[in-house]
Scaffold this motif. Structure first.
Motif, PDB file in Angstrom:
ATOM      1  N   TYR A 181      -4.235  -0.338  -5.111  1.00  0.00           N
ATOM      2  CA  TYR A 181      -5.196  -0.968  -4.211  1.00  0.00           C
ATOM      3  C   TYR A 181      -6.100   0.095  -3.587  1.00  0.00           C
ATOM      4  CZ  TYR A 181      -1.590  -4.569  -4.568  1.00  0.00           C
ATOM      5  OH  TYR A 181      -0.674  -5.469  -5.043  1.00  0.00           O
ATOM      6  N   LYS A 182      -7.368  -0.276  -3.381  1.00  0.00           N
ATOM      7  CA  LYS A 182      -8.337   0.645  -2.776  1.00  0.00           C
ATOM      8  C   LYS A 182      -8.247   0.642  -1.250  1.00  0.00           C
ATOM      9  CE  LYS A 182     -11.638  -0.018  -6.565  1.00  0.00           C
ATOM     10  NZ  LYS A 182     -13.007  -0.465  -6.925  1.00  0.00           N
ATOM     11  N   ASP A 234      -8.982  -5.019  -0.307  1.00  0.00           N
ATOM     12  CA  ASP A 234      -8.755  -5.085  -1.747  1.00  0.00           C
ATOM     13  C   ASP A 234      -7.344  -5.566  -2.050  1.00  0.00           C
ATOM     14  OD1 ASP A 234      -9.566  -4.460  -4.553  1.00  0.00           O
ATOM     15  OD2 ASP A 234      -7.951  -2.991  -4.390  1.00  0.00           O
ATOM     16  N   ALA A 235      -6.376  -5.110  -1.265  1.00  0.00           N
ATOM     17  CA  ALA A 235      -4.990  -5.550  -1.464  1.00  0.00           C
ATOM     18  C   ALA A 235      -4.857  -7.046  -1.185  1.00  0.00           C
ATOM     19  CB  ALA A 235      -4.056  -4.757  -0.549  1.00  0.00           C
ATOM     20  N   LEU A 288       0.819  -1.210   0.000  1.00  0.00           N
ATOM     21  CA  LEU A 288       0.000   0.000   0.000  1.00  0.00           C
ATOM     22  C   LEU A 288       0.857   1.266   0.000  1.00  0.00           C
ATOM     23  CD1 LEU A 288      -2.844  -0.946   2.520  1.00  0.00           C
ATOM     24  CD2 LEU A 288      -3.099  -0.524   0.080  1.00  0.00           C
ATOM     25  N   LYS A 333      -6.516  -8.987  -4.180  1.00  0.00           N
ATOM     26  CA  LYS A 333      -5.762  -8.918  -5.430  1.00  0.00           C
ATOM     27  C   LYS A 333      -4.471  -9.726  -5.352  1.00  0.00           C
ATOM     28  CE  LYS A 333      -7.442  -4.605  -7.438  1.00  0.00           C
ATOM     29  NZ  LYS A 333      -7.092  -3.249  -7.914  1.00  0.00           N
TER      30      LYS A 333
END
Length: 391
Positions: free
Chosen positions: A238-239, A243-244, A231, A247
């Motif tokens: 990534y949101k 989300d990270a 991040l 993904k």
């Protein structure tokens, strides 16, 4: 004896102003007349509300408003001195204790876990900007110096960029620190010899306890550490935290969450062992030197900071290799096979200084973080007590 109207700022009276005709006689010759201006003249009285009480016993009682104010002020304002017993003809003054926060928790394990969690969250949030700059310097993103990285972050993201990934950091560090300190104190207490006993192991108990603590917290929290690093480095990819996670698992596989675990363990073990051993040894040395059992908050802060400086400097090359392996193939970087490969590659490309790139900001972040963490931990242990125990 007459009655007058309201008079403000009357220079003929003592005080800043006086008010009359509030249902009382206003004659200056009346024995019952006492201007409110006396409130401002009596600045040396014990309590600020003392002059509100009338000196006439017939006009005041134990339940009067001014008496209640005086009682509340004397009872709850900390640091006030009051008269004590008379000794040798002199009135001794005793200082009232201030308000002390105490939370009763019977389970000692829970007390240590909560203290460690609070210590970790507070210390990491305090140094979040330095952590962001340190991570960028380690992987060569945004500039080659702290000033360049700071300027790049401020230009593209502003102040919020300095705290990018801090929520993940707090979520990771709070339980990690709780587990780490809990394991250290538990193992250290079990292995430390009692007075007059021989040591149970050939090495210092705090050294082995620190290593166990480091391994335990790393195994539990490593995936969050990797997500935090991603991040911080990969802006806009990534949101958020979840989300990270999704993904990385979907695109690179679940094992990617533990990329760099081996060098991380190898790096954490000597760091944690050195850190806790230095902290425990410095505390014992301070007690021996000062002849005092209790250690204050400032002394704990300094001892923890010094321990953090020693341990971080000794193990920094392994930390650099771990960060490089976590970033992986981002921005076309080399995917390292193992820790040794990462160390050799960094040495070939950047020289010995590459192993210590970011050491300055790292120490600026780790040293106060270690001190704040230990200080908060010891302070929380004094607040969280068992039944009526005084910490």
């Amino acid at each position: 004896m007459g009655r007058t109207g309201i008079q403000l700022f009357d220079d003929s009276r003592n005080g800043f102003f006086s008010v009359s005709d509030l249902g009382f006689d206003s004659s200056l010759n009346s024995s019952n007349y006492h201007p409110i201006g006396g409130l401002f003249a009596s600045v040396n009285q014990t309590t600020p509300f003392a002059s509100l009480s009338s000196p006439d016993p017939s006009q005041r009682g134990n339940n009067s408003f001014s008496a209640q104010l005086n009682d509340l002020y004397t009872k709850y304002m900390p640091g006030k001195e009051e008269e004590g017993d008379e000794v040798n003809g002199e009135k001794r003054k005793k200082k009232k204790d201030g308000l002390k926060l105490k939370v009763k928790i019977a389970n000692p394990s829970l007390r240590r876990l909560l203290s460690g969690a609070v210590a970790g969250a507070v210390s990491r949030t305090a140094v979040a900007p330095l952590e962001t700059i340190r991570t960028h310097l380690m992987v060569g993103s945004g500039g080659n110096s702290s000033t360049e990285v700071f300027g790049d972050i401020m230009k593209h993201e502003g102040w919020t960029g300095l705290f990018r990934g801090n929520l993940v950091n707090v979520i990771r560090v709070a339980p990690a620190r709780a587990v780490e300190l809990f394991v250290f104190e538990t193992v250290n207490k079990k292995l430390s010899p009692q007075h007059g006993e021989e040591s149970k192991i050939p090495i210092p108990a705090s050294l082995l306890a620190g290593a166990c603590a480091g391994v335990s917290q790393t195994l539990l929290t490593y995936p969050l550490e990797l997500v935090k690093t991603r991040l911080t480095i990969q802006r806009g990819v990534y949101k958020g935290i979840f989300d990270a996670f999704l993904k990385i698992i979907r695109e690179e596989g679940p094992t990617e969450l533990y990329r760099g675990l081996a060098p991380s363990l190898i790096g954490v073990v000597p760091y944690a062992a050195t850190n806790y051993f230095a902290y425990d040894s410095l505390r014992k040395a301070y007690r021996s030197f000062s002849k005092q059992e209790k250690i204050g908050n400032i002394e704990t802060l300094l001892i923890g900071s010094l321990a953090g400086a020693l341990s971080s400097t000794a193990t920094f090359p392994l930390e650099v290799a771990r960060k490089h392996m976590q970033v992986g193939a981002v921005s076309g970087r080399v995917v390292y096979k193992n820790m040794l490969h990462a160390l050799v590659t960094i040495l070939e490309r950047e020289g010995i200084l590459g192993w210590y790139k970011g050491l300055g900001p790292s120490c600026l972040k780790l040293v106060p973080a270690a001190g704040i963490s230990f200080m908060c931990y010891e302070a929380c242990k004094k607040i969280l007590i068992e039944n009526n125990q005084e910490a």
